[in-house]
Design a protein around this motif. Sequence first.
Motif, PDB file in Angstrom:
ATOM      1  N   LYS A  28       0.868  -1.181   0.000  1.00 37.76           N
ATOM      2  CA  LYS A  28       0.000   0.000   0.000  1.00 37.76           C
ATOM      3  C   LYS A  28       0.904   1.230   0.000  1.00 37.76           C
ATOM      4  O   LYS A  28       1.924   1.256   0.694  1.00 37.76           O
ATOM      5  N   TRP A  29       0.555   2.235  -0.778  1.00 36.07           N
ATOM      6  CA  TRP A  29       1.348   3.461  -0.898  1.00 36.07           C
ATOM      7  C   TRP A  29       0.569   4.602  -0.256  1.00 36.07           C
ATOM      8  O   TRP A  29      -0.252   5.234  -0.890  1.00 36.07           O
ATOM      9  N   THR A  30       0.827   4.901   1.008  1.00 32.42           N
ATOM     10  CA  THR A  30       0.098   5.914   1.756  1.00 32.42           C
ATOM     11  C   THR A  30       0.642   7.311   1.449  1.00 32.42           C
ATOM     12  O   THR A  30       1.837   7.555   1.586  1.00 32.42           O
ATOM     13  N   ASN A  31      -0.244   8.233   1.047  1.00 33.12           N
ATOM     14  CA  ASN A  31       0.107   9.635   0.762  1.00 33.12           C
ATOM     15  C   ASN A  31       1.328   9.764  -0.149  1.00 33.12           C
ATOM     16  O   ASN A  31       2.245  10.543   0.125  1.00 33.12           O
ATOM     17  N   SER A  32       1.335   9.030  -1.243  1.00 32.17           N
ATOM     18  CA  SER A  32       2.509   8.984  -2.114  1.00 32.17           C
ATOM     19  C   SER A  32       2.845  10.330  -2.756  1.00 32.17           C
ATOM     20  O   SER A  32       3.983  10.543  -3.183  1.00 32.17           O
ATOM     21  N   ASP A  76       3.021  -1.182   4.192  1.00 39.31           N
ATOM     22  CA  ASP A  76       2.379   0.124   4.030  1.00 39.31           C
ATOM     23  C   ASP A  76       3.491   1.168   3.957  1.00 39.31           C
ATOM     24  O   ASP A  76       4.054   1.562   4.976  1.00 39.31           O
ATOM     25  N   LYS A  78       5.187   4.646   3.682  1.00 33.42           N
ATOM     26  CA  LYS A  78       4.789   5.980   4.120  1.00 33.42           C
ATOM     27  C   LYS A  78       5.684   7.078   3.544  1.00 33.42           C
ATOM     28  O   LYS A  78       5.281   8.231   3.469  1.00 33.42           O
TER      29      LYS A  78
END
Length: 160
Positions: A28-32, A76, A78
Amino acid sequence: MKKLSVTLLAVSSMLLTFVSSAATSEVKWTNSDKYRDVHAGDGHRAKFKARVFANFEEHFSGLAEKLPEGQTLLIDVKDVDLAGDVHQNMQRIRVIKEIFFPRIEFSYQVLDGNKNVLTSGDVNLKDMNFMMGSNLRYNRDSLGYEKKMLDEWFEKTLLQ
C-alpha cells in the motif's frame, strides 16, 4: 488420450495448490504525493513513479516468497527518498552522491494463513553508506541501492 488428460489434470491441480499456498505480499502506498523523492530525472514523472512503485512491489513479492507457505507480507509505505537527487541543468538528471542516501519508511505485518498477525513493526530504513562496499547483485538496477537495503532488513528482521 484419456490417461494423458487425467495426468495433466492431476499435475495442474498440484501446481495450483502449490501456487495458492505460497507466501504472498501486498503493498500500500500511503500519501505517495508527499514522498520525499520519487522524482524522475529526464522523463514523465507519473510514469516514472508508476515504474518505481511496480519495481518495489515486485521486489517485496520476491522477498515474501522466502517466507513459509501460506504467510502474507503486508507493507504500508509511508515515505520514499531514492538514492541520489534530481538536478536541473539543460535537462533533469538524477545525480548519485554519498550525501543523497536512500531512505524508505514503512510499516509491515506478517500474517499466517488464518490472517493472524505473526509479527509487525514500523521501519525507517536509511543507508548512509550505500556507496561503500559491493552492490554487484543489483549493479544494473535503477533501484539497486534501495533493494539492497530492503534485502538486508528482510534477512535481519524476518528470516532470523
